[in-house]
Design a protein around this motif. Sequence first.
Motif, PDB file in Angstrom:
ATOM      1  N   GLY A 100       0.936  -1.286   0.186  1.00 15.07           N
ATOM      2  CA  GLY A 100       0.005  -0.007  -0.135  1.00 15.07           C
ATOM      3  C   GLY A 100       0.968   1.283   0.153  1.00 15.07           C
ATOM      4  O   GLY A 100       2.099   0.976  -0.247  1.00 15.07           O
ATOM      5  N   GLY A 101       0.198   2.544   0.255  1.00 14.44           N
ATOM      6  CA  GLY A 101       0.858   3.604   0.264  1.00 14.44           C
ATOM      7  C   GLY A 101      -0.134   4.665   0.020  1.00 14.44           C
ATOM      8  O   GLY A 101      -1.532   4.710  -0.171  1.00 14.44           O
ATOM      9  N   PHE A 102       0.388   6.020  -0.206  1.00 16.10           N
ATOM     10  CA  PHE A 102      -0.390   6.988  -0.355  1.00 16.10           C
ATOM     11  C   PHE A 102       0.242   8.326  -1.407  1.00 16.10           C
ATOM     12  O   PHE A 102       1.281   8.397  -0.993  1.00 16.10           O
ATOM     13  N   THR A 103      -0.633   9.018  -1.966  1.00 18.00           N
ATOM     14  CA  THR A 103      -0.195  10.191  -2.456  1.00 18.00           C
ATOM     15  C   THR A 103      -0.912  11.600  -2.138  1.00 18.00           C
ATOM     16  O   THR A 103      -2.002  11.500  -1.841  1.00 18.00           O
ATOM     17  N   ILE A 104      -0.140  12.600  -1.737  1.00 19.10           N
ATOM     18  CA  ILE A 104      -0.635  13.789  -1.348  1.00 19.10           C
ATOM     19  C   ILE A 104      -0.263  14.711  -2.328  1.00 19.10           C
ATOM     20  O   ILE A 104       0.978  14.938  -2.464  1.00 19.10           O
ATOM     21  N   LYS A 105      -1.143  15.470  -3.076  1.00 16.60           N
ATOM     22  CA  LYS A 105      -0.803  16.586  -3.895  1.00 16.60           C
ATOM     23  C   LYS A 105      -0.969  18.124  -3.121  1.00 16.60           C
ATOM     24  O   LYS A 105      -2.236  18.411  -2.634  1.00 16.60           O
ATOM     25  N   LEU A 114      -5.087   6.747  -1.910  1.00 15.00           N
ATOM     26  CA  LEU A 114      -4.479   5.632  -1.258  1.00 15.00           C
ATOM     27  C   LEU A 114      -3.969   4.655  -2.478  1.00 15.00           C
ATOM     28  O   LEU A 114      -5.005   4.408  -3.299  1.00 15.00           O
ATOM     29  N   HIS A 115      -3.057   4.394  -2.650  1.00 18.90           N
ATOM     30  CA  HIS A 115      -2.501   3.196  -3.599  1.00 18.90           C
ATOM     31  C   HIS A 115      -3.252   2.015  -3.331  1.00 18.90           C
ATOM     32  O   HIS A 115      -3.287   1.532  -2.239  1.00 18.90           O
ATOM     33  N   GLY A 116      -3.612   1.364  -4.437  1.00 18.42           N
ATOM     34  CA  GLY A 116      -4.095  -0.107  -4.124  1.00 18.42           C
ATOM     35  C   GLY A 116      -5.540  -0.061  -3.511  1.00 18.42           C
ATOM     36  O   GLY A 116      -6.064  -1.161  -2.937  1.00 18.42           O
ATOM     37  N   CYS A 117      -6.183   1.068  -3.470  1.00 18.03           N
ATOM     38  CA  CYS A 117      -7.422   1.254  -3.013  1.00 18.03           C
ATOM     39  C   CYS A 117      -8.472   2.259  -3.836  1.00 18.03           C
ATOM     40  O   CYS A 117      -9.452   1.993  -3.983  1.00 18.03           O
TER      41      CYS A 117
END
Length: 210
Positions: A100-105, A114-117
């Motif tokens: 998993g993981g995440f990106t914030i702009k 959320l990556h994979g979600c």
Amino acid sequence: NEGQYLDPTTGCQDCSENEWSAGGTSDTCTQCPAGSEVAAGTGGSEADCTLERSWLPAQHNTFLDIDMEAAPLEIRSDSALGIGDVINVWYYNAQRFSAGGFTIKLDSPPTYFLHGCHNERDEWTKLELPAATVKVWRITITRTSGVRIVIHCNDKEVINFLISDSTCHSVHVGPGVHDPWNGRWMNKEELLYFASHDTATDYYRPYGGN
């Protein structure tokens, strides 16, 4: 004097740890930027606030050891909102399978997914963030009742998301290929990875490392 404030009753008093003052007739002290420090009574300007020694430089395109079960992750950014810098964090298990993981702009308004979600194309969620340019993000992942990710920014909770069948869906990863959320988020987070297009993350550390 620098590093002091004027108390109307007791006169000049030292600023507390991690606070600064130019002195003179100032009756208050100013907090250092998040993740920085100065000794009590010694800070005469924000420039005297130095980075806490526990911070580690963020290395991009490199697998970094981490144990999210032992302590949450903290990352530090110094990017103004609206310029489009990105925080891009990936987790992997010891075998380097995605966890998993995440990106914030840091746009105006700032958003995340959320990556994979979530679907990167159209499932960005708006965030309400503190105004300070320097931000310390604390990321906590728990599995006491499902998989939950909680992110604080300068001690303000900005994301609290339960990852589940009802909140996530299979993510398209290639022609005819979809990856379910639990294929990633059920893996243990043992490695940390900042992608090359992460333009905002400067430092990281386990929470409590200061």
